[in-house]
Design an enzyme around this catalytic site. Structure first.
Site, PDB file in Angstrom:
ATOM      1  N   LYS A  82      -6.451  -8.918  -3.702  1.00  0.00           N
ATOM      2  CA  LYS A  82      -7.279  -7.814  -4.204  1.00  0.00           C
ATOM      3  C   LYS A  82      -8.175  -8.299  -5.341  1.00  0.00           C
ATOM      4  O   LYS A  82      -7.733  -9.053  -6.218  1.00  0.00           O
ATOM      5  CB  LYS A  82      -6.362  -6.681  -4.686  1.00  0.00           C
ATOM      6  CG  LYS A  82      -7.087  -5.436  -5.189  1.00  0.00           C
ATOM      7  CD  LYS A  82      -6.072  -4.358  -5.562  1.00  0.00           C
ATOM      8  CE  LYS A  82      -6.724  -3.083  -6.067  1.00  0.00           C
ATOM      9  NZ  LYS A  82      -5.735  -2.036  -6.383  1.00  0.00           N
ATOM     10  N   SER A 152      -6.433   2.268  -4.347  1.00  0.00           N
ATOM     11  CA  SER A 152      -7.564   1.380  -4.561  1.00  0.00           C
ATOM     12  C   SER A 152      -7.476   0.047  -3.827  1.00  0.00           C
ATOM     13  O   SER A 152      -8.428  -0.714  -3.819  1.00  0.00           O
ATOM     14  CB  SER A 152      -7.705   1.107  -6.059  1.00  0.00           C
ATOM     15  OG  SER A 152      -6.523   0.477  -6.557  1.00  0.00           O
ATOM     16  N   SER A 176      -1.958   3.422  -5.306  1.00  0.00           N
ATOM     17  CA  SER A 176      -2.916   2.490  -4.719  1.00  0.00           C
ATOM     18  C   SER A 176      -2.333   1.412  -3.817  1.00  0.00           C
ATOM     19  O   SER A 176      -3.082   0.651  -3.217  1.00  0.00           O
ATOM     20  CB  SER A 176      -3.727   1.818  -5.835  1.00  0.00           C
ATOM     21  OG  SER A 176      -4.495   2.765  -6.519  1.00  0.00           O
TER      22      SER A 176
END
Length: 446
Positions: A82, A152, A176
């Site tokens: 990420k 996210s 997330s």
């Protein structure tokens, strides 16, 4: 898209094939790169890739195996990271236009170092919502491009679900990890707070930030956790389900009131499957006021976000996306007394929630309030925020499809620092669900 992948398409399966010489790391990386080439134009899961570098890593790892050197179960496995996590040689863009112009990281984050040392091949950086907040990303849900992948950790979830990597790193401060994994039909674990090193991870609210793994199955997640989770004892349980049926508590009330009816019926059917397979199922009354917990969670998230972004926001406030801007502005107006109360209440809530699991192996709840909504939102983290606030570990995995053909998932909650035991019990549950789907005993939620 398959909700339950074939063994060879899982991280665990690829690891076995690489160790037994039936697959090379180069072949595994090339397969992922082929999936990226075929699908990422639509899905848009990746910020940056280093194809040549990934193949070079894979060749080196294959050479090590030829010389009898194995780094463990992640040896040669392609992983995505990420884009709030530092990877040497890559910009840490955090989904923001000006951060994307920053200097490249000169060192790996601690958890990336752990993955590399264990033999993982770092393919590149996956899309995050801006600063790991709520603003919808460019990424689309691979099950249906008209729906959100969640956030996210949007790119990480979509990349794993699309076969673009065998595992990925995401993070959770609200929902997330669990929410995008659920929307994209994969597994994840939000580890116990503090179990995974956050050095080199861009913060949102440090008191609740949890990096964690995403993969196709709970067993895959366990293999990644065995490398990056610094607290749990993994030697005897990684990739091995518990040898006896677990004792499962069902949280009622709040966690059912918010869920779509078809999803609730699927959860009821799933609980019956567990009971038929020998699990003990008991109802657990709410040990805390979960609406109040969500309010306290929001206070910490807003206040700490405002603090972490104070210098960036002063210079680039107009470039912040609407949701993260609103969160920061809310935090700027927060009362110090309210923030201190929210922080002081955290350990009390954690203790009450842990006490509710006494004598049980896990609590089961919905992972989301329903299937993935459209792309105007990343979905509601209502089912996840209490566990980010309390720090208790969670594991989620898909249990079926909605009437519209989108994944729905189960969220399992365990005791603090008992990540390995929770994962072991969740693997048992996942195997029961997989068997039921294979026998046609679970139908789409209606």
């Amino acid at each position: 898209m398959e909700l339950f992948p074939a063994f060879e398409d899982t991280l665990l399966g690829a690891s076995h094939l690489i160790r037994t010489g039936k697959l090379t790391s180069v072949m595994a990386v090339e397969k992922c790169l082929g999936a990226i080439c075929a699908r990422d134009g639509d899905v848009q899961a990746w910020v940056a890739l280093d194809r040549a570098g990934a193949l070079q890593q894979a060749e080196q790892l294959d050479d090590e195996l030829r010389h009898g050197q194995s780094r463990g179960p992640l040896h040669g496995i392609p992983i995505g990271i990420k884009d709030i996590v530092n990877v040497e040689g890559y910009v840490t863009g955090c989904g923001s236009p000006w951060m994307a112009k920053s200097d490249r990281a000169d060192a790996d984050a601690a958890l990336v170092t752990q993955l590399r040392d264990a033999g993982a091949v770092i393919l590149g950086k996956t899309v995050t919502t801006q600063f790991a907040s709520f603003d919808p990303p460019v990424t689309r849900n691979p099950w249906n491009l008209n729906h959100t992948p969640g956030g996210s950790s949007s790119g990480s979830a979509a990349a794993v679900a699309s076969g673009m990597c065998l595992g990925a790193i995401g993070s959770q401060t609200g929902g997330s990890l669990t929410r995008p994994a659920s929307f994209c039909g994969i597994a994840t674990c939000k580890p116990s707070y503090g179990a995974v090193n956050v050095e080199g991870v861009f913060p949102l609210a440090p008191q609740m930030d949890h990096p964690g793994p995403m993969a196709r199955t709970v067993a895959d997640v366990a293999l990644m956790l065995s490398v990056i989770d610094e607290w749990a004892e993994w030697l005897s349980v990684a990739a091995s389900p518990m040898p006896f049926p677990p004792r499962i508590g069902r949280l009622r009330g709040f966690f059912e009131d918010q869920v779509e009816p078809g999803y609730q019926r699927l959860l009821d059917e799933t609980a019956k499957l567990f009971a038929a397979a020998g699990a003990i199922i008991v109802d657990v009354p709410a040990p805390v006021d979960f609406q109040e917990v969500i309010r306290l969670h929001r206070i910490i998230m807003a206040t700490e976000s405002a603090y972490e972004h104070r210098s960036y926001f002063a210079e680039h406030g107009d470039e912040y996306a609407p949701c993260i801007r609103s969160l920061i502005e809310e935090g700027q107006q927060a009362c110090a007394i309210d923030y201190m109360e929210a922080c002081e209440t955290q350990p009390q809530v954690s203790a009450l929630l842990e006490n509710s699991i006494e004598g049980l192996d896990l609590l089961m709840t919905p992972a989301t309030i329903g299937p993935a909504p459209d792309t105007s939102t990343t979905g509601n983290p209502l089912m996840n925020s209490p566990w980010s606030y309390s720090g208790l570990p969670t594991v989620s995995f898909p249990i079926g499809l909605s009437a519209g053909g989108l994944p729905l998932a189960l969220q399992c909650v365990g005791r603090m620092t008992q990540d390995a035991q929770l994962t072991c019990a969740a693997m048992w549950c996942e195997e029961v669900v997989r068997a039921a789907h294979g026998n046609g005993r679970l139908q789409p939620a209606r």
